[in-house]
Enzyme design. Structure first.
Site, mmCIF file in Angstrom:
data_model
loop_
_atom_site.group_PDB
_atom_site.id
_atom_site.type_symbol
_atom_site.label_atom_id
_atom_site.label_comp_id
_atom_site.label_asym_id
_atom_site.label_seq_id
_atom_site.Cartn_x
_atom_site.Cartn_y
_atom_site.Cartn_z
ATOM 1 N N HIS A 119 -7.709 10.081 4.565
ATOM 2 C CA HIS A 119 -6.978 9.136 5.408
ATOM 3 C C HIS A 119 -7.074 9.543 6.889
ATOM 4 O O HIS A 119 -7.137 10.725 7.220
ATOM 5 C CB HIS A 119 -5.490 9.110 5.030
ATOM 6 C CG HIS A 119 -5.199 8.454 3.721
ATOM 7 N ND1 HIS A 119 -4.813 9.158 2.610
ATOM 8 C CD2 HIS A 119 -5.219 7.150 3.350
ATOM 9 C CE1 HIS A 119 -4.595 8.318 1.607
ATOM 10 N NE2 HIS A 119 -4.839 7.095 2.030
ATOM 11 N N GLU A 136 -3.109 5.506 -8.316
ATOM 12 C CA GLU A 136 -3.961 6.527 -7.700
ATOM 13 C C GLU A 136 -3.943 7.793 -8.541
ATOM 14 O O GLU A 136 -2.879 8.292 -8.909
ATOM 15 C CB GLU A 136 -3.503 6.833 -6.274
ATOM 16 C CG GLU A 136 -4.383 7.854 -5.568
ATOM 17 C CD GLU A 136 -4.072 7.995 -4.074
ATOM 18 O OE1 GLU A 136 -4.341 9.076 -3.529
ATOM 19 O OE2 GLU A 136 -3.581 7.025 -3.460
ATOM 20 N N ASP A 153 0.849 -1.199 0.000
ATOM 21 C CA ASP A 153 0.000 0.000 0.000
ATOM 22 C C ASP A 153 0.885 1.250 0.000
ATOM 23 O O ASP A 153 1.803 1.369 0.810
ATOM 24 C CB ASP A 153 -0.889 -0.021 1.248
ATOM 25 C CG ASP A 153 -1.974 1.029 1.206
ATOM 26 O OD1 ASP A 153 -2.441 1.377 0.101
ATOM 27 O OD2 ASP A 153 -2.378 1.503 2.286
#
Length: 279
Positions: A174, A134, A82
């Site tokens: 986040h 992303e 990630d």
């Protein structure tokens, strides 16, 4: 052995109208509990090693831990990097046995993000594994603000990188501890209209559960990353275990008591994505 790539778990989710959880790991105790919860629900799980995890444990060790859990699991388990920020870091994850690489070039100019992500996607595909990219920066609850994904840029990014999944910025943040926000469904639908790739939501802990359920069933969002919500559950269980007997000092004994509460919290997260009914 049920080790799987990201594509192998997301494509069925896309076809059948559910989502898969990308669960952010920090150590053996949580990753083991996540797999136990996935087995109890009968759904695949994506074990994710993010930057803070990698600061604590080297990638080659994490790869072995993930693969060991997959070896004994009855459900598909993805070993996922990630927020890899460099080609070298992604290459190390590949060499360490990961089955999915997420390269984050979202803060770079579009052309650079496309070029660098495409290079990593090509490397991943050559090795038979998956790649997530992303487009649009997803910010932090107490840090940098998000920069929403432009649908036209998303279409160009998906087409030119060849990624297997695309993380987007649509109101998600986040490290958000509450669920008072929500995702921009108008923007999501605009992105869906011009792309076919499975979509990913980072910062899923801040998304209301009802909206998670709705989007998992009705959109191309096939993966929600969950970290903060389960870190809080682990921290609460650990605090209870320590306070139950302040004289105890054996961490193995203490950590054992976090397992069942974390499994239960994880099962509640997994249930919202619909895989138990449709997978």
């Amino acid at each position: 052995m049920t080790l799987a790539t990201l594509s192998q778990v997301l494509q069925p989710a896309l076809t059948n109208g559910y989502a898969v959880a990308g669960l952010v790991t920090l150590g053996w105790e949580d990753m083991r509990a996540y797999v136990a919860a996935a087995e109890a629900e009968g759904v695949p799980v994506i074990l994710q090693a993010g930057p803070s995890c990698r600061e604590h444990t080297p990638l080659p060790i994490l790869g072995k831990m993930f693969r060991h859990l997959a070896d004994g699991a009855s459900v598909p388990v993805v070993a996922h990097l990630d927020h890899g920020y460099t080609f070298e870091e992604c290459k190390e994850a590949l060499d360490s046995g990961f089955t999915s690489l997420m390269f984050d070039g979202s803060r770079k100019p579009l052309s650079q993000n496309i070029d660098e992500t495409a290079r990593i996607a090509e490397m991943a595909h050559s090795a038979g594994i998956s790649c997530e990219g992303e487009i649009g920066f997803v910010g932090y609850a107490t840090g940098a603000a998000s920069e929403g994904t432009d649908p036209e840029e998303a279409a160009k990014f998906a087409d030119e990188t060849g990624v297997d999944a695309m993380a987007i910025s649509v109101g998600n943040v986040h490290l958000q501890e509450n669920k008072e926000g929500g995702l921009d469904e108008v923007r999501i639908r605009a992105i869906e209209a011009v792309t076919k790739v499975p979509l990913v939501i980072h910062g899923g802990s801040g998304v209301p559960v009802a909206q998670r359920q709705h989007l998992a069933a009705t959109s191309r969002i096939c993966k929600f990353n969950i970290g903060t919500e389960l870190r809080k559950a682990f921290g609460s269980a650990l605090r209870d275990a320590v306070n139950r007997d302040p004289a105890r000092f054996d961490r193995v004994t203490i950590l054992k008591e976090t397992h069942d509460p974390l499994v239960e919290a994880t099962r509640r997260v997994l249930q919202a994505f619909g895989g138990s009914q449709k997978g």
